[in-house]
Write an enzyme that holds these catalytic residues in place. Sequence first.
Site, PDB file in Angstrom:
ATOM      1  N   LYS A 171       0.881  -0.958   0.085  1.00 47.14           N
ATOM      2  CA  LYS A 171      -0.022   0.012   0.035  1.00 47.14           C
ATOM      3  C   LYS A 171       0.894   0.915  -0.052  1.00 47.14           C
ATOM      4  O   LYS A 171       1.771   1.495   0.833  1.00 47.14           O
ATOM      5  CB  LYS A 171      -1.028  -0.105   1.189  1.00 47.14           C
ATOM      6  N   LYS A 212     -10.813  12.635   7.473  1.00 49.16           N
ATOM      7  CA  LYS A 212     -10.329  12.223   8.966  1.00 49.16           C
ATOM      8  C   LYS A 212     -10.601  13.473   9.935  1.00 49.16           C
ATOM      9  O   LYS A 212     -10.378  14.559   9.537  1.00 49.16           O
ATOM     10  CB  LYS A 212      -8.864  11.675   8.988  1.00 49.16           C
ATOM     11  N   ASP A 269       1.327   6.157   5.375  1.00 47.88           N
ATOM     12  CA  ASP A 269       0.156   5.204   4.814  1.00 47.88           C
ATOM     13  C   ASP A 269       0.904   4.672   3.629  1.00 47.88           C
ATOM     14  O   ASP A 269       0.239   3.776   3.024  1.00 47.88           O
ATOM     15  CB  ASP A 269      -1.056   5.911   4.642  1.00 47.88           C
ATOM     16  N   ASP A 291     -12.421   7.143   2.949  1.00 52.57           N
ATOM     17  CA  ASP A 291     -11.359   6.831   3.774  1.00 52.57           C
ATOM     18  C   ASP A 291     -10.774   5.268   3.579  1.00 52.57           C
ATOM     19  O   ASP A 291     -10.014   4.907   4.181  1.00 52.57           O
ATOM     20  CB  ASP A 291     -11.528   7.256   5.113  1.00 52.57           C
ATOM     21  N   GLU A 311      -9.819   3.771   1.350  1.00 56.08           N
ATOM     22  CA  GLU A 311      -9.264   3.869  -0.142  1.00 56.08           C
ATOM     23  C   GLU A 311      -7.881   2.624  -0.072  1.00 56.08           C
ATOM     24  O   GLU A 311      -7.705   2.363  -1.342  1.00 56.08           O
ATOM     25  CB  GLU A 311      -8.549   5.171   0.004  1.00 56.08           C
ATOM     26  N   ARG A 328      -8.079  -0.294   0.190  1.00 60.22           N
ATOM     27  CA  ARG A 328      -8.312  -1.771  -0.277  1.00 60.22           C
ATOM     28  C   ARG A 328      -8.658  -1.258  -1.756  1.00 60.22           C
ATOM     29  O   ARG A 328      -8.838  -2.314  -2.302  1.00 60.22           O
ATOM     30  CB  ARG A 328      -9.426  -2.343   0.421  1.00 60.22           C
TER      31      ARG A 328
HETATM   32  N1  BES Z   1      -4.786   4.151   6.545  1.00 63.71           N
HETATM   33  C1  BES Z   1      -6.018   3.944   7.199  1.00 63.71           C
HETATM   34  C2  BES Z   1      -5.750   2.979   8.301  1.00 63.71           C
HETATM   35  C3  BES Z   1      -4.863   3.600   9.544  1.00 63.71           C
HETATM   36  C4  BES Z   1      -5.435   3.958  10.611  1.00 63.71           C
HETATM   37  C5  BES Z   1      -3.469   3.045   9.203  1.00 63.71           C
HETATM   38  C6  BES Z   1      -4.732   4.321  11.695  1.00 63.71           C
HETATM   39  C7  BES Z   1      -2.870   3.510  10.532  1.00 63.71           C
HETATM   40  C8  BES Z   1      -3.403   4.082  11.603  1.00 63.71           C
HETATM   41  C9  BES Z   1      -6.951   3.517   6.312  1.00 63.71           C
HETATM   42  O1  BES Z   1      -6.950   4.166   4.962  1.00 63.71           O
HETATM   43  C10 BES Z   1      -8.281   4.027   6.918  1.00 63.71           C
HETATM   44  O2  BES Z   1      -8.792   4.820   6.952  1.00 63.71           O
HETATM   45  N2  BES Z   1      -9.099   2.904   7.353  1.00 63.71           N
HETATM   46  C11 BES Z   1     -10.372   3.155   7.542  1.00 63.71           C
HETATM   47  C12 BES Z   1     -11.197   2.313   7.155  1.00 63.71           C
HETATM   48  C13 BES Z   1     -12.860   2.338   7.469  1.00 63.71           C
HETATM   49  C14 BES Z   1     -13.402   3.962   6.818  1.00 63.71           C
HETATM   50  C15 BES Z   1     -13.593   1.377   7.070  1.00 63.71           C
HETATM   51  C16 BES Z   1     -10.308   2.982   9.146  1.00 63.71           C
HETATM   52  O3  BES Z   1      -9.645   1.918   9.587  1.00 63.71           O
HETATM   53  O4  BES Z   1     -10.783   3.857  10.028  1.00 63.71           O
HETATM   54 ZN    ZN Z   2      -5.156   4.646   4.424  1.00 61.90          ZN
HETATM   55 MN    MN Z   3      -8.008   5.687   4.793  1.00 62.33          MN
END
Ligand code: BES
Ligand code: ZN
Ligand code: MN
Length: 477
Positions: free
Chosen positions: A243, A255, A266, A325, A327, A329
Amino acid sequence: MEIKVASRPLLKRRGNVPCGGETLIKFSGKFLETRTDGKTIPGTLFLGLGSEKELTLDKIRQAMGKAATTIREAGGTKIAAPLLETKFPSDKGGKGGVSVSDIAQAMVEGVILALYQFNLYKTDPDLDKNEIKELTLLVTDRSKKASVLKGALHGQWIANAVNSARTLCNLPGNVLTPSRMEQEALRLRKEYPISVSVLERSDAEALGMGAYCGVARGTAEPPKFIILEYKGGKGKPIALIGKSVTFDSGGISLKPAENMEQMKYDMSGGAAVLGAMKVAAQMKLPLHIVGILPATDNMPGGKAMHPGDIVKTLSGKTVEVINTDAEGRLCLADAITYSLRYKPYAIIDLATLTGACVVALGQHAIALFGNNAKLIEAISLASEKTGEKVWPMPVWDEYYSQIKSDVADLKNTGGRPAGSITAALFLKQFVTDVPWVHLDIAGVAWNGDKPRPYTPKGSTGAGVRLLVQYLIDLAGK
Ligand code: BES
Ligand code: ZN
Ligand code: MN
């Protein structure tokens, strides 16, 4: 840092402390205990390794890390350390157990990893100025010198690659853009037999990567879909997918401000893939490896995806974007499908994919998902050797209803329950029947707490050592 190997005489043991003279100092030797005694033995650091029965390679890595930072703080510039010549009952060393070469490697890794500092942007010249310039490993048995040197060299390559990955992740989003990731890949091409090709936005659109391009819609930074290929061996390649979201603002599903600055890391998965491929080339591993980094920012620009948009992935499957968010996947889905062109022997993806992973496992374990017991086993073995802990998680079809969409084939979020699992299950839809492992490194990629023995604050460079060990094991078969 220069690394040397030299001979030393065998010292007599006195209790727990090996020493030549009659000096006795108070020292229990418990794990990570350090003691300098300038008066009795100037320039000597006593380093506790704990009970011999419980010794592991990772404890050596940690202890050497602790020693190195302690010596640096005390103003030292050179380290000489006796190589431990002992057995490791608590390490599952795989075939042949733990060798002197493994021990030398762990010692060197501990030192180089612990001394890492990210101070490219500090203008105060007094900060952390002191540097360790030399590390000498002392061996009693001359016949071991060659294997110790080999282990030390491997340790140096690996730890330097981890540190480079750390730097990429610590670099801010205004510097580490997708174009900069492309440059980093191109630098590898200059130095090693690694070929690099890059798909621009228009190329990715023309190919039909609607999911990845959907994420990239909201940013003015040109996205770069980066493909690296190392042909050290014939046959089907291993596909390593990282990623590479160079900044994740969340997009329109923005966010909250708190900790958003951390989302510069990320792209840790991509950085790990770059690091592992570099080491594979340095070691001339007889493997065929394809690295894929679908790099882009995730930003809420005027052309950004809206929640509710439906995108068509490269696989043909359609996805309803519930939350912009989620993104990672989307980018990975197209990267996985793209990797299938190479008819890979296995796919391993690394991603800071879910906050839910941080909730589940915190900072100390990678969540491990997969569809193939052998591949999961191989990754677990590499994990035991490197101390990069993995913990198995299910990707059962029972969770599928959470990511089924009313209007498209899939939705890109599965709600709050089992957030890491539904993300993994989403990826699984694109894997077909190729052996696959997904490593959610969201928790381990960043050290937001106090420095650990060989892990300073900030990016940890997670995944590099694990991947390299997996590749070494694979090449050794
Ligand atoms: N990059 C984030 C995940 C993340 C969060 C990595 C905290 C490291 C620390 C990812 O893209 C994300 O935002 N995931 C969301 C998914 C949700 C919207 C289903 C999440 O985990 O909140
Ligand atoms: Zn992310
Ligand atoms: Mn995200």
